[in-house]
Design a protein around this motif. Structure first.
Motif, PDB file in Angstrom:
ATOM      1  N   GLY A   1      67.282 -47.622  81.253  1.00 44.67           N
ATOM      2  CA  GLY A   1      66.565 -48.521  81.832  1.00 44.67           C
ATOM      3  C   GLY A   1      65.909 -48.623  83.338  1.00 44.67           C
ATOM      4  N   ARG A   2      65.808 -47.571  84.112  1.00 47.97           N
ATOM      5  CA  ARG A   2      65.232 -47.960  84.887  1.00 47.97           C
ATOM      6  C   ARG A   2      64.053 -46.954  84.422  1.00 47.97           C
ATOM      7  NH1 ARG A   2      68.601 -44.798  90.236  1.00 47.97           N
ATOM      8  NH2 ARG A   2      66.567 -44.399  91.018  1.00 47.97           N
ATOM      9  N   ALA A   3      62.949 -46.814  85.506  1.00 45.68           N
ATOM     10  CA  ALA A   3      61.802 -46.313  85.477  1.00 45.68           C
ATOM     11  C   ALA A   3      61.174 -45.225  85.406  1.00 45.68           C
ATOM     12  CB  ALA A   3      60.461 -47.822  85.184  1.00 45.68           C
ATOM     13  N   ASP A   4      61.824 -45.769  86.575  1.00 45.88           N
ATOM     14  CA  ASP A   4      61.370 -43.769  87.017  1.00 45.88           C
ATOM     15  C   ASP A   4      62.295 -42.876  87.012  1.00 45.88           C
ATOM     16  OD1 ASP A   4      63.682 -44.992  88.396  1.00 45.88           O
ATOM     17  OD2 ASP A   4      63.433 -44.019  90.220  1.00 45.88           O
ATOM     18  N   VAL A   5      63.502 -42.707  86.675  1.00 40.52           N
ATOM     19  CA  VAL A   5      64.485 -41.937  85.951  1.00 40.52           C
ATOM     20  C   VAL A   5      63.669 -41.673  84.356  1.00 40.52           C
ATOM     21  CG1 VAL A   5      66.685 -41.373  85.177  1.00 40.52           C
ATOM     22  CG2 VAL A   5      66.117 -42.093  86.770  1.00 40.52           C
ATOM     23  N   ALA A   6      63.265 -42.425  84.055  1.00 42.51           N
ATOM     24  CA  ALA A   6      62.328 -42.211  82.794  1.00 42.51           C
ATOM     25  C   ALA A   6      61.269 -41.394  82.726  1.00 42.51           C
ATOM     26  CB  ALA A   6      62.195 -43.707  81.420  1.00 42.51           C
ATOM     27  N   LEU A   7      60.483 -42.414  83.435  1.00 48.57           N
ATOM     28  CA  LEU A   7      58.852 -41.096  83.255  1.00 48.57           C
ATOM     29  C   LEU A   7      59.620 -39.952  84.032  1.00 48.57           C
ATOM     30  CD1 LEU A   7      57.207 -43.861  86.048  1.00 48.57           C
ATOM     31  CD2 LEU A   7      56.729 -42.692  83.366  1.00 48.57           C
ATOM     32  N   ALA A   8      60.171 -39.602  85.021  1.00 49.46           N
ATOM     33  CA  ALA A   8      60.597 -37.723  85.509  1.00 49.46           C
ATOM     34  C   ALA A   8      60.696 -37.503  84.263  1.00 49.46           C
ATOM     35  CB  ALA A   8      61.422 -38.303  86.569  1.00 49.46           C
TER      36      ALA A   8
ATOM     37  N   ALA B   1      60.662 -45.828  79.688  1.00 55.25           N
ATOM     38  CA  ALA B   1      59.257 -46.784  80.838  1.00 55.25           C
ATOM     39  C   ALA B   1      58.261 -47.915  80.940  1.00 55.25           C
ATOM     40  CB  ALA B   1      59.126 -45.504  81.371  1.00 55.25           C
ATOM     41  N   ARG B   2      58.298 -47.478  79.642  1.00 53.71           N
ATOM     42  CA  ARG B   2      56.853 -48.918  79.206  1.00 53.71           C
ATOM     43  C   ARG B   2      57.467 -50.345  79.250  1.00 53.71           C
ATOM     44  NH1 ARG B   2      53.648 -49.846  74.334  1.00 53.71           N
ATOM     45  NH2 ARG B   2      51.686 -51.245  75.276  1.00 53.71           N
ATOM     46  N   ALA B   3      58.839 -49.665  78.494  1.00 60.20           N
ATOM     47  CA  ALA B   3      59.810 -51.161  78.199  1.00 60.20           C
ATOM     48  C   ALA B   3      60.574 -51.290  79.427  1.00 60.20           C
ATOM     49  CB  ALA B   3      60.776 -50.827  77.510  1.00 60.20           C
ATOM     50  N   ALA B   4      60.069 -50.632  80.802  1.00 56.92           N
ATOM     51  CA  ALA B   4      60.896 -50.745  81.944  1.00 56.92           C
ATOM     52  C   ALA B   4      59.871 -51.848  82.930  1.00 56.92           C
ATOM     53  CB  ALA B   4      62.027 -50.102  82.585  1.00 56.92           C
ATOM     54  N   ARG B   5      58.794 -51.511  82.232  1.00 58.68           N
ATOM     55  CA  ARG B   5      57.830 -51.895  83.663  1.00 58.68           C
ATOM     56  C   ARG B   5      56.181 -52.243  81.982  1.00 58.68           C
ATOM     57  NH1 ARG B   5      57.124 -47.335  87.806  1.00 58.68           N
ATOM     58  NH2 ARG B   5      59.144 -47.030  88.860  1.00 58.68           N
ATOM     59  N   PRO B   6      56.631 -53.363  81.373  1.00 59.80           N
ATOM     60  CA  PRO B   6      56.062 -53.566  80.375  1.00 59.80           C
ATOM     61  C   PRO B   6      54.571 -53.607  80.896  1.00 59.80           C
ATOM     62  CG  PRO B   6      56.525 -55.166  80.694  1.00 59.80           C
ATOM     63  CD  PRO B   6      57.820 -54.179  81.566  1.00 59.80           C
ATOM     64  N   LEU B   7      54.452 -54.277  82.477  1.00 62.14           N
ATOM     65  CA  LEU B   7      53.111 -54.704  83.166  1.00 62.14           C
ATOM     66  C   LEU B   7      52.056 -53.502  83.316  1.00 62.14           C
ATOM     67  CD1 LEU B   7      53.566 -58.473  83.960  1.00 62.14           C
ATOM     68  CD2 LEU B   7      52.555 -57.672  82.182  1.00 62.14           C
ATOM     69  N   ASP B   8      52.751 -52.552  83.505  1.00 64.18           N
ATOM     70  CA  ASP B   8      52.277 -50.788  84.201  1.00 64.18           C
ATOM     71  C   ASP B   8      51.378 -50.119  83.839  1.00 64.18           C
ATOM     72  OD1 ASP B   8      51.926 -48.880  85.557  1.00 64.18           O
ATOM     73  OD2 ASP B   8      53.880 -48.672  86.462  1.00 64.18           O
ATOM     74  N   ALA B   9      49.945 -50.510  83.786  1.00 60.68           N
ATOM     75  CA  ALA B   9      48.797 -49.948  82.963  1.00 60.68           C
ATOM     76  C   ALA B   9      49.462 -48.055  83.465  1.00 60.68           C
ATOM     77  CB  ALA B   9      47.524 -50.157  83.230  1.00 60.68           C
ATOM     78  N   ALA B  10      49.752 -47.192  84.320  1.00 65.44           N
ATOM     79  CA  ALA B  10      49.764 -46.179  84.396  1.00 65.44           C
ATOM     80  C   ALA B  10      50.460 -45.481  83.637  1.00 65.44           C
ATOM     81  CB  ALA B  10      49.503 -45.725  85.706  1.00 65.44           C
ATOM     82  N   VAL B  11      52.030 -46.296  83.777  1.00 59.51           N
ATOM     83  CA  VAL B  11      53.226 -45.877  82.433  1.00 59.51           C
ATOM     84  C   VAL B  11      51.996 -46.002  81.148  1.00 59.51           C
ATOM     85  CG1 VAL B  11      55.660 -46.606  81.569  1.00 59.51           C
ATOM     86  CG2 VAL B  11      54.815 -47.083  84.602  1.00 59.51           C
ATOM     87  N   ALA B  12      51.655 -47.323  80.644  1.00 58.03           N
ATOM     88  CA  ALA B  12      51.738 -46.775  79.536  1.00 58.03           C
ATOM     89  C   ALA B  12      50.101 -46.088  78.661  1.00 58.03           C
ATOM     90  CB  ALA B  12      50.206 -48.442  79.207  1.00 58.03           C
ATOM     91  N   ALA B  13      49.400 -45.673  80.052  1.00 59.76           N
ATOM     92  CA  ALA B  13      48.224 -44.944  79.584  1.00 59.76           C
ATOM     93  C   ALA B  13      49.376 -42.857  79.811  1.00 59.76           C
ATOM     94  CB  ALA B  13      48.043 -44.498  80.840  1.00 59.76           C
TER      95      ALA B  13
END
Length: 479
Positions: A72-79, A100-112
């Motif tokens: 559930g950690r977005a930074d780990v999933a992103l890496a 990562a997007r599920a953990a940060r649904p309002l983060d446009a950079a993660v969605a991109a």
């Protein structure tokens, strides 16, 4: 080991990273993990050191461990997604970015970043959906603004793609924008983009020659082809047109394609190294320099002539011209062998593989004319043998064999385009959104008029269209 000692190890590891001592840094992180197995910061540090040192596969191991330890950690999933993408595990990378997007649904950079991963994995429609969501969150999100045009083009929405490229306001030429322009029939705009891209990639010695503008030339014209043989065959219809305007057409190609290219219509001479000429032009720039349109960029006969001795060799090896019609198959670029099941039981046709396959997938067979067949397929497919395409000259064997076959059924790739260049009858098995040379719809392409085009459904497989492919082949054989 106390927390203070763990901290000291991490400090030493960070210092090793700062000194670019990646192996030492990873070793220190591993010592910390041996003492504190659930220390996620040490896992992330080890993964980063691995990636800095170029070992992305090992980074995946550390990051997957961190993802399991603290899900559930977005930074780990992103890496983890970045490391998976770096090792070409594109579907898994997209899944990590989904988390990562599920953990940060309002983060446009993660969605991109998820959109870019979906696009790389071949899910163009899914990429469009996520890019659009990212731009709703932040209309200025740079990755989404830059890549949504490419996703729209790949999803078969060229008009929307062109609009997205215009909104981006980037005047630099792009291959995806060129493809979108060609797909909607704007050949002038698309060919101009291709010309600009190819011109920027000319080798320095060719770039120093005068640029050819499409006018009559008394001396030799040097046409420089890129390293992709698919482009060589796609753009080959322009070569005879250019040849009609110049005293001599010299084609520069990478060494593996020299022998094949020498048989192309319109080519007087093939070179692989620096050579003098009166002017130069990239092959991809010829349509623009010649002012070609969709209607004029068509061949007026076969573009390729096989080597007679090679054609005789493979014809004799496979017993071509005797008994049943022989159909060549090429499936490794998007067609699962299991999808060939509809070809089973067709006793009036023989099938021959058109690709060099791994030794583990072909076996000796007493009933095959060549003595070899493909293993693990639901239909019997003969193979020319382990010496097929084994030389240093790319695809001269394939061209020679295809020239003597009765027909071809193939996914888009070099065997299919060889069949089109040779003017052989056949069926092109295409994805829902194919390259511009095939067109957005229709069952024929003016670039390869001997081939019928069949496109699979967006959510389907090629298995569903193979029975129709066989009917088209039989119709062609009767003609």
């Amino acid at each position: 080991m106390s927390e203070a000692m763990i901290d000291q190890l991490l400090i030493r590891a960070a210092a090793a990273e700062a000194a670019h001592k990646w192996i030492e840094a990873v070793a220190l992180y591993e010592v910390a993990l041996a003492r504190s197995p659930d220390h996620v910061a040490a896992m992330l540090g080890a993964a980063q050191a691995c990636r800095e040192g170029g070992d992305h596969a090992r980074a995946v191991i550390f990051l997957a461990r961190a993802d399991r330890t603290e899900p559930g950690r977005a930074d780990v999933a992103l890496a983890l997604g970045e490391a998976l993408a770096a090792t070409s595990r594109l579907t898994e990378a997209a899944a990590a970015f989904e988390r990562a997007r599920a953990a940060r649904p309002l983060d446009a950079a993660v969605a991109a970043r998820l959109g870019a991963a979906r696009l790389a994995a071949g899910d163009a429609s899914g990429a469009v959906e996520v890019f659009e969501a990212a731009l709703r969150l932040d209309p200025a999100e740079p990755r989404a603004r830059r890549d949504i045009g490419a996703a729209l083009a790949a999803a078969g929405r060229p008009l929307d793609a062109i609009a997205a490229f215009r909104r981006l306001g980037d005047a630099a030429p792009r291959a995806d924008r060129a493809a979108a322009l060609c797909a909607v029939g704007d050949m002038a705009g698309g060919f101009a983009e291709l010309d600009a891209l190819a011109g920027a990639a000319l080798p320095p010695w060719a770039a120093r020659l005068p640029a050819w503008g499409g006018r009559p030339l008394d001396g030799p014209l040097l046409v420089v082809a890129a390293a992709d043989p698919l482009d060589l065959l796609a753009l080959a219809p322009a070569l005879p047109l250019a040849r009609s305007l110049v005293a001599e057409l010299v084609l520069s190609v990478p060494k593996p394609f020299a022998r094949l290219a020498a048989s192309l219509a319109g080519v007087d001479r093939v070179v692989t190294d620096e050579t003098p000429a009166a002017a130069a032009v990239p092959l991809a720039g010829l349509p623009h320099r010649l002012g070609l349109t969709a209607g004029s960029f068509v061949p007026h006969g076969p573009l390729l002539v096989p080597e007679p001795a090679l054609a005789d060799r493979w014809s004799a090896r496979l017993g071509l011209g005797k008994g049943k019609p022989v159909v060549g198959l090429a499936w490794s670029n998007g067609l699962d062998p299991a999808d060939l099941a509809p070809l089973a039981g067709l006793d009036d046709l023989r099938f021959v593989a058109l690709e060099r396959l791994p030794a583990s997938t072909i076996a000796r067979a007493s009933g095959a004319a060549s003595g070899w067949e493909v293993t693990g397929t639901p239909v019997r497919i003969e193979h020319p043998g382990p010496d097929f395409e084994a030389g240093v000259d790319a695809r001269v064997d394939g061209a020679a064999l295809i020239a003597r076959l009765d027909a071809v059924i193939a996914v888009d790739g070099l065997p299919l385009r060889l069949a089109g260049a040779l003017g052989r009858p056949g069926v092109a098995l295409l994805p829902p959104v194919a390259g511009w040379i095939w067109g957005m719809d229709g069952e024929r392409s003016p670039r390869f008029p001997s081939l019928s085009l069949l496109r699979r459904a967006a959510e389907g497989s090629f298995r569903a269209v193979l029975p129709r492919a066989v009917r088209l082949v039989r119709d062609a054989l009767r003609r």
